[in-house]
Design an enzyme around this catalytic site. Sequence first.
Site, PDB file in Angstrom:
ATOM      1  N   GLU A   1      -4.302 -12.087 -11.946  1.00 14.39           N
ATOM      2  CA  GLU A   1      -4.396 -13.516 -12.278  1.00 14.39           C
ATOM      3  C   GLU A   1      -5.788 -14.004 -11.904  1.00 14.39           C
ATOM      4  OE1 GLU A   1      -1.152 -16.148 -11.034  1.00 14.39           O
ATOM      5  OE2 GLU A   1       0.241 -14.479 -11.269  1.00 14.39           O
TER       6      GLU A   1
ATOM      7  N   GLU B   1       3.129 -11.605  -6.296  1.00 18.36           N
ATOM      8  CA  GLU B   1       2.919 -12.476  -5.130  1.00 18.36           C
ATOM      9  C   GLU B   1       4.170 -12.556  -4.262  1.00 18.36           C
ATOM     10  OE1 GLU B   1       1.454 -16.327  -6.339  1.00 18.36           O
ATOM     11  OE2 GLU B   1      -0.429 -15.494  -7.059  1.00 18.36           O
TER      12      GLU B   1
HETATM   13  C1  GAL Z   1       0.300 -17.901  -9.281  1.00 13.85           C
HETATM   14  C2  GAL Z   1       1.651 -17.365  -9.707  1.00 13.85           C
HETATM   15  C3  GAL Z   1       1.942 -17.691 -11.151  1.00 13.85           C
HETATM   16  C4  GAL Z   1       1.661 -19.137 -11.394  1.00 13.85           C
HETATM   17  C5  GAL Z   1       0.219 -19.398 -11.096  1.00 13.85           C
HETATM   18  C6  GAL Z   1      -0.235 -20.794 -11.462  1.00 13.85           C
HETATM   19  O1  GAL Z   1       0.190 -17.967  -7.915  1.00 13.85           O
HETATM   20  O2  GAL Z   1       1.707 -15.988  -9.544  1.00 13.85           O
HETATM   21  O3  GAL Z   1       3.282 -17.406 -11.426  1.00 13.85           O
HETATM   22  O4  GAL Z   1       2.514 -19.880 -10.611  1.00 13.85           O
HETATM   23  O5  GAL Z   1       0.030 -19.172  -9.731  1.00 13.85           O
HETATM   24  O6  GAL Z   1       0.367 -21.774 -10.728  1.00 13.85           O
END
Ligand code: GAL
Length: 900
Positions: free
Chosen positions: A588, A495
């Site tokens: 994710e 990200e």
């Molecule tokens: C995503 C990020 C992770 C973690 C997750 C939950 O955007 O890549 O590192 O922060 O959100 O908050």
Amino acid sequence: MWFSNGLTNACGLAFLGALLLSVVDAKPMPKEGGRDRISINTGWRFYRSEYNTDKLAYDLSRNDYANRTDLTVLKPWILPSANDFIADPAARHRRPSGEPTIGIPFVRSSYDDTEWETVDLPHDWAIKGPFYVGDNVPVGGGMGRLPVHGIGWYRRKVEMTKADEGRSIYLDIDGAMSYSIVWLNGHLVGGWPYGYSSYRLDLTPYLKLGDDNLLAIRVDNPGNSSRWYPGGGIYRNAWLTKTSPTHVGQWGTFITSRSVSKSSAVLDLAVQVENAGETSQKLSVVTDVYILDSATGEARTKVASFPRQTITVAAGHKVSVNASTTVKKPALWGPPPSQSPNMHVAVTRLYNRNNDIVDTYLTDFGIRSVVYDADHGLLVNGERIRIQGVNGHHDLGALGAAFNVRAAERQLEVLQELGCNALRVSHNPPAPELLDLADRMGILIYDEAFDGWQLSKNPNDFHLIFDDWSEADLRAMVRRDRNHPSVIIWSIGNEVGEQTTGDSGAAVARRLRQIVRSEDETRPVTASMNAARPNMPFPGELDLISLNYQGEGIRDTGPYAGLPGISTPPLYLPFHDAFPDKLIVSSETAATVSTRGTYFFPITNWTSAPANYTVGSGGNDTLLQVSDYGLYTAPFGSSPDKVFVAQDNASFVSGEFVWSGWDYIGEPTPYYAARSSYFGIIDLAGFKKDRFYQYQARWRPDHPVAHILPHWTWGADRVGEVTPVHVFSNGDQAELWVNGKSQGRLRRESESVYRFRWDNVTYQPGEVRVVTYRNGKQWASDRVVTAGVPVALRLRADRSAIAGDGLDLSFLTATVVDSKGNVVPQADNEITFTVSGRGGGEIVATDNGDPRDFTSFASRTRKAFSGLALGIVRANRKGDITVTASAPGLARAVVKLTAN
Ligand code: GAL
């Protein structure tokens, strides 16, 4: 489509002696020479100060150093440590002449450090706390409220024996947080800023004969440098590697396989030989391949040899040799349950003119083919393997960042029980031993370098050193990890802000991708994207499409309407259309939040809703807890139910990495007053949240699952109140009874319904029972009952026999039970763990998985949370260990362990 027949490695020199002795078909061998790898984990002296009273700094780019004119900047002496990892000779750094002038006496042998603490590595100075509670504290919720910041000094003597004269002697640090600077006998040797990289420094020029060589390592851990708990100090292993001047270089082998089938595989080997001596050397390079018994580290049958090659390496130079061979009927590496993680070891020997062996170097690797197919997902050895993965940060819960093999293995074991077959090491290279475990257990790894590039996420994060170090850090990651068969994807970033900066961001991605490709052409390079859209230049630079949350859609359904932040419809298909040749993976998904065993009423009618701060939306901002129905998410997240539906509608997607597998320290969304995350499928102590069974039901379709929530032990105020009952099962029908009365038999209305819900059940104490069915036959069942008052503790160890080596661990779960042995689900009794016996047992840490418990992890007394508490025991010698859990007013519980 993306092919890799690559496979892989690790130079597991630790087992060298055992391995050579155990090679089953070994012929009488010439004198083995060369290499020792010596752990230097024990006996360090340690001192930490919150501020840099030593007046040293790597550089002054940090926001808190902006006006410091009193600091000596050491960066010019550190940069040359990157030189082996910078491709362009013109870009390499020249060490300034002479030593920097520093006032601090810590680097000198004469300094008396007897007042300093004695510590062993791996060491995390912050994990014991105390926690910073409240507002305006030096370290807030994001970084875990633990004292990670400050300067740490480590000092230790190292020995150079008579036999070491003329040898090359290297310091290998697997990871130190962060900005390491190393001195030997007062000379600044070098350093490495990024805390997640493994690095090597050459100590040879500064060592003298005897045991009075003073090694001093300074680490500097800035505040506001991370979005999660980084830990502090030398938190991974440290080694001395002693070799002949002519030797296989650092991470100096690379083995790949091609034309892989059941009947044969071609192996390609590259070996880099380094001559640190003063005369040119003529050498033969011979590499044999054996089957590796990865449980014992022993080499078994020899299955192939690479042709002997003869080279001449000039003094001060490096020469690479390449060779190929074929393995017949190779034992392939692949993930269970359908495949087996078979490993091989390549033993490379360098022979001098006299036919003596001057170096022996081991490379663990696996033979497998991987195809990254845009339409059919990931094919391992020709079989489609759905990526059923999770994300994981590097901390080990109550043990902190200090790496421990058994603690990491336990994390992976619970994940395998879940049906997980893949791990994204978010967002940094892991400890090398984690990859050894993944190789051995057959877990696919998404190996990631960075959480940010030039654009910052925190004032003191990696962006400060990106320009100077990104190439070196990337090459170090790939060279270290590229022989591991478990590693299937390289990620250059998570990200990153550059996703959406058009051509300029894409150019950075291009540069980083090329660096990785120049080190390994067998695996795809990606970066995870939560904001880049199909029509932007950024995804075009990547070999595969790695989506965070965008696949299932972000803030795109009713309950999320009106929340601040981007709203994105489900983008699997638009990405697939825009990049029809690129595999898509969700790096994710979910970001569902909950605390184990906690439920608030009423619940949402939706299948996914944001957990915000009001009662009724899953959260309670006084208790700092989130309901465990598994329906509530971070504002950008989605429940598993919603994610699964999106994936069912996009069969070309290769799978997902859930955010997150285990809870971790820091990032306690949505309650930053807490200490640890709410995202885990498994809590910080290793206890399963309800949605463990939701994932297990999907990921292990043939394993009968039925799981009821919530618990059924409520007070008088709930009697007669609507208390929805949900069941996770991989059956197709389910019938629920409350106190013997059927609440109706539910049929899975479509394949895309991932829970059975009876939302109108009213609470009466007693029993709730479910039976689920598949294809008309009974499939699985579950039952919960109303518990009585707490009367006793129950204690269970995950392993009753452990090694008495001061490293191995037993994890003990204490459960508060009623007179019938039922778990008392809301019990919060204060439990004390004690040990006795000859095994030198020790309670290392305790936890309960409660994100707002500020009791030190080192405390032996811990309140139960939702009925459970964890005690972690280690043994310092052989013998028996008796562990007792006691709590006022409860019958205590005892478990006997043996340390071998
Ligand atoms: C995503 C990020 C992770 C973690 C997750 C939950 O955007 O890549 O590192 O922060 O959100 O908050």
